[in-house]
Design a protein around this motif. Structure first.
Motif, PDB file in Angstrom:
ATOM      1  N   ASP A 425      26.246 103.792  64.460  1.00  0.00           N
ATOM      2  CA  ASP A 425      25.648 104.971  63.830  1.00  0.00           C
ATOM      3  C   ASP A 425      24.185 105.085  64.259  1.00  0.00           C
ATOM      4  O   ASP A 425      23.285 104.663  63.580  1.00  0.00           O
ATOM      5  N   ARG A 426      23.968 105.630  65.441  1.00  0.00           N
ATOM      6  CA  ARG A 426      22.620 105.762  65.952  1.00  0.00           C
ATOM      7  C   ARG A 426      22.175 107.219  65.924  1.00  0.00           C
ATOM      8  O   ARG A 426      22.974 108.123  65.833  1.00  0.00           O
ATOM      9  N   ILE A 427      20.880 107.406  66.007  1.00  0.00           N
ATOM     10  CA  ILE A 427      20.345 108.757  66.049  1.00  0.00           C
ATOM     11  C   ILE A 427      20.332 109.238  67.490  1.00  0.00           C
ATOM     12  O   ILE A 427      19.815 108.564  68.367  1.00  0.00           O
ATOM     13  N   GLY A 428      20.878 110.396  67.751  1.00  0.00           N
ATOM     14  CA  GLY A 428      20.865 110.974  69.089  1.00  0.00           C
ATOM     15  C   GLY A 428      19.852 112.084  69.188  1.00  0.00           C
ATOM     16  O   GLY A 428      19.282 112.529  68.205  1.00  0.00           O
ATOM     17  N   ARG A 429      19.619 112.557  70.389  1.00  0.00           N
ATOM     18  CA  ARG A 429      18.608 113.577  70.605  1.00  0.00           C
ATOM     19  C   ARG A 429      18.890 114.841  69.797  1.00  0.00           C
ATOM     20  O   ARG A 429      17.994 115.470  69.261  1.00  0.00           O
ATOM     21  N   ASN A 484      19.687 113.190  55.759  1.00  0.00           N
ATOM     22  CA  ASN A 484      20.467 112.595  54.675  1.00  0.00           C
ATOM     23  C   ASN A 484      20.813 111.141  54.979  1.00  0.00           C
ATOM     24  O   ASN A 484      20.766 110.270  54.103  1.00  0.00           O
ATOM     25  N   LYS A 485      21.175 110.861  56.256  1.00  0.00           N
ATOM     26  CA  LYS A 485      21.475 109.477  56.655  1.00  0.00           C
ATOM     27  C   LYS A 485      20.223 108.608  56.553  1.00  0.00           C
ATOM     28  O   LYS A 485      20.272 107.459  56.108  1.00  0.00           O
ATOM     29  N   LEU A 486      19.107 109.171  56.990  1.00  0.00           N
ATOM     30  CA  LEU A 486      17.863 108.420  56.959  1.00  0.00           C
ATOM     31  C   LEU A 486      17.471 108.076  55.522  1.00  0.00           C
ATOM     32  O   LEU A 486      17.046 106.950  55.224  1.00  0.00           O
ATOM     33  N   ILE A 572      10.112 104.333  73.734  1.00  0.00           N
ATOM     34  CA  ILE A 572      10.962 104.011  72.585  1.00  0.00           C
ATOM     35  C   ILE A 572      12.303 104.697  72.753  1.00  0.00           C
ATOM     36  O   ILE A 572      12.370 105.853  73.178  1.00  0.00           O
ATOM     37  N   SER A 573      13.379 103.984  72.446  1.00  0.00           N
ATOM     38  CA  SER A 573      14.715 104.564  72.585  1.00  0.00           C
ATOM     39  C   SER A 573      15.639 103.978  71.525  1.00  0.00           C
ATOM     40  O   SER A 573      15.323 102.986  70.869  1.00  0.00           O
ATOM     41  N   ASP A 574      16.795 104.612  71.377  1.00  0.00           N
ATOM     42  CA  ASP A 574      17.874 104.102  70.532  1.00  0.00           C
ATOM     43  C   ASP A 574      17.448 103.862  69.084  1.00  0.00           C
ATOM     44  O   ASP A 574      17.646 102.788  68.530  1.00  0.00           O
ATOM     45  N   LEU A 575      16.852 104.866  68.499  1.00  0.00           N
ATOM     46  CA  LEU A 575      16.506 104.784  67.087  1.00  0.00           C
ATOM     47  C   LEU A 575      17.784 104.757  66.257  1.00  0.00           C
ATOM     48  O   LEU A 575      18.630 105.628  66.383  1.00  0.00           O
ATOM     49  N   THR A 576      17.928 103.746  65.424  1.00  0.00           N
ATOM     50  CA  THR A 576      19.178 103.496  64.709  1.00  0.00           C
ATOM     51  C   THR A 576      18.923 103.351  63.219  1.00  0.00           C
ATOM     52  O   THR A 576      17.990 102.664  62.809  1.00  0.00           O
ATOM     53  N   MET A 577      19.750 103.980  62.429  1.00  0.00           N
ATOM     54  CA  MET A 577      19.638 103.884  60.962  1.00  0.00           C
ATOM     55  C   MET A 577      20.640 102.876  60.429  1.00  0.00           C
ATOM     56  O   MET A 577      21.786 102.850  60.854  1.00  0.00           O
ATOM     57  N   ARG A 578      20.208 102.089  59.470  1.00  0.00           N
ATOM     58  CA  ARG A 578      21.109 101.127  58.832  1.00  0.00           C
ATOM     59  C   ARG A 578      21.014 101.272  57.318  1.00  0.00           C
ATOM     60  O   ARG A 578      19.947 101.423  56.783  1.00  0.00           O
TER      61      ARG A 578
END
Length: 578
Positions: A425-429, A484-486, A572-578
């Motif tokens: 579940d990663r953030i995409g562009r 909302n995910k964030l 910076i790349s691949d910002l991911t929400m957990r």
């Protein structure tokens, strides 16, 4: 896999070889084989084989690979498996340099090790080095060369796999003889197969547990189809491989063996594949090949839809549930993705697609290698070795170093993704309205240049003359779904390639004013790509402005800013929400 511009194999080939590890660390040391004789200088007058048996582990394959932290491998491709079919079309012959790779040396294995790979698959074709029936005697010089190359791997601190590679290739004029659809009508095929593996096993009998055997490569019927009858033949071949190797005794009683299924879908493997009976319990590994990205790399530079990702997830899930969950290790014996280059097979090549394909290749690697690690699968990139431009080349085979800065980046992404897997579940562009837009205000004197690369932002050569009462940074504004995910997350993670300086990670909320925010600093390493994880519980507020407890349900956006003056450079790349 074949030499790309000579023989094109379209699709995936399932070879099942299992090599999962749950160990999230990395222990790259090989067993302490006190009986091993390292041969640092190899020539025709030195027998590369140890004169007495090396140490063999009593552990199962699953335990052995897990405890050694083996999580990523690479193929010495298009080398000992290469076949010259043109010099003498009546007698094809495996020649190490036939497909453009130079003669193998110690440096390439040292390079594999230095870059972070832990095990090397050494594909070997025996065509042209096999005597006539009834003995099918293998030339001593070819066996010795294979042993020399394997010792190079051992000297570098790598484990190794040798196999019977293009002997099962069906193309007319290629010399392939191990053909699935001809076995029933020609009993000499199985006779030859067993006698050859007996010779190979006997020749390598004293090598230790670091050397593994793989029974065949991409066995099929020439049409890439499969049914239960053909799979029964394949299962029988795997059983004969097992029996033959074990019958030679010595270290081969305990040697780890790699088993392949058919090229076809995971459903066929699930329905038809049978793991051979083995007198040595737990010494078996499963392998499969995965090349769907081949089309992305060679013809279609686009990749990254949810469907693309789900295809990988579904495929990996079968091998995890069938094998790794049952403590049978699995490797992805060959995978890409290959680069988007201009060659005859790449119809419709367009230079405008190059930057898109390059970034999507990195995105693919990040996802593929992360998901492999999460599923306990060990991926082996099929590195082809021939000079650039080549879709599969990563290394200069003479020096052992990456063959270009772009290929160094490819390798870095592989190793980083396997060591630091990114959750799905990663953030995409597309989830940001204003993706990493750089801002300056107040009395700052600065030069800010933003270069956006899909879901990556890069800044280089920027200068801040002052940071007091000023701000220079980027703001990422999520769309409603991402927001909302964030707000439901407890942390975020991302990859950074920095300059050794300190940066601020800021979160703005809707209940604070006067440019206030919640923040934490993170340190970068100069020229090194690392992962940063931000736990929301660790966020604090600056001493100015309204002081309020952090309420993640009021998050509005994310900011990254500099915390020191002077030139800075950050990716910076691949910002991911957990």
């Amino acid at each position: 896999m074949k030499k790309y511009n000579k023989i094109f194999i379209a699709i995936v080939s399932i070879i099942m070889f299992s090599m999962m590890t749950c160990n999230k660390g990395s222990n790259n040391e090989l067993p302490n084989n006190s009986s091993f004789q390292i041969i640092s200088v190899i020539n025709e007058n030195i027998d590369p084989r140890p004169s007495f048996p090396e140490t063999m582990s009593s552990k199962t394959a699953f335990e052995y690979l897990r405890d050694k932290g083996i999580i990523v491998g690479i193929n010495l491709g298009n080398t000992l498996d290469a076949v010259d079919t043109w010099t003498n079309p009546e007698r094809p012959i495996a020649i190490e340099t036939a497909w453009g790779s130079p003669k193998v040396n110690q440096a390439i294995f040292n390079g594999y090790k230095e870059q972070g790979f832990q095990i090397v698959r050494i594909p070997v074709t025996w065509i042209g080095h096999i005597g006539p029936a009834p003995d099918y005697k293998i030339e001593e010089s070819w066996l010795q060369r294979v042993a020399e190359v394997a010792v190079y791997a051992r000297n570098a601190g790598l484990m190794a796999i040798i196999n019977m590679h293009h002997d099962d290739f069906y193309s007319p004029g290629f010399g392939g003889w191990l053909l699935l659809n001809k076995v029933e009508d020609d009993p000499s095929i199985i006779d030859q197969y067993e006698k050859m593996w007996k010779q190979i096993a006997e020749y390598f009998i004293n090598f230790g547990d670091w050397l593994m055997f793989e029974g065949f490569n991409e066995l099929h019927d020439g049409n890439w189809g499969i049914n239960k009858q053909l799979y029964n033949i394949l299962n029988d071949i795997n059983q004969r491989f097992t029996n033959t190797v074990r019958s030679t005794g010595g270290n081969n009683i305990q040697r780890y063996l790699v088993y392949n299924g058919h090229w076809s879908s995971q459903a066929n493997s699930e329905n038809y594949f049978i793991l051979p009976n083995d007198i040595s319990v737990g010494k078996q590994i499963i392998s499969f090949h995965y090349y769907p990205s081949f089309d992305f790399a060679a013809r279609n530079p686009n990749w990254g839809t949810e469907q693309d990702k789900t295809e990988i997830d579904n495929f990996f899930d079968v091998f995890r549930s069938l094998f790794t969950n049952n403590n049978i290790p699995v490797i992805i014996g060959e995978n890409g993705p290959y680069g988007y280059v201009n060659h005859p097979e790449n119809f419709g090549y367009n230079t405008a697609y190059v930057p898109i394909a390059r970034q999507n290749r990195l995105n693919y690697i990040d996802y593929f290698y992360s998901r492999a690690r999460e599923n306990g699968l060990i991926p082996f990139y099929f590195e082809t070795g021939e000079p650039e431009p080549s879709s599969g080349n990563l290394f200069n085979r003479i020096t052992g170093q990456p063959s270009s800065p772009e290929n160094a980046e490819i390798i870095r992404h592989m190793i980083n993704a396997i060591n630091n897997p990114i959750p799905r579940d990663r953030i995409g562009r597309s989830t940001f309205v204003d993706y990493w837009h750089w801002h300056t205000y107040s009395d700052v004197t600065s030069i800010i240049n933003s270069s956006q690369r899909y879901n990556v932002f890069t800044i280089n050569g920027n200068v801040l003359d002052t940071v007091q009462y000023a701000f220079a940074g980027c703001i990422a504004r999520p769309d409603s779904a991402t927001l909302n995910k964030l707000r439901a997350s407890t942390s975020v993670s991302f990859k950074v390639l920095g300059d050794g300086k300190t940066y601020n990670f800021n979160i703005a909320t809707s209940d604070i004013l006067d440019y206030n925010y919640y923040y934490i600093t993170f340190q970068t390493k100069n020229g090194e790509e690392t992962y940063v994880t931000i736990n929301f519980n660790d966020l604090t507020q600056p001493s100015w402005g309204i002081q309020k407890p952090f309420n993640k349900s009021l998050i509005e956006h994310i900011q990254i800013s500099t915390s020191t003056r002077g030139a800075f450079s950050l990716t910076i790349s691949d910002l991911t929400m957990r």
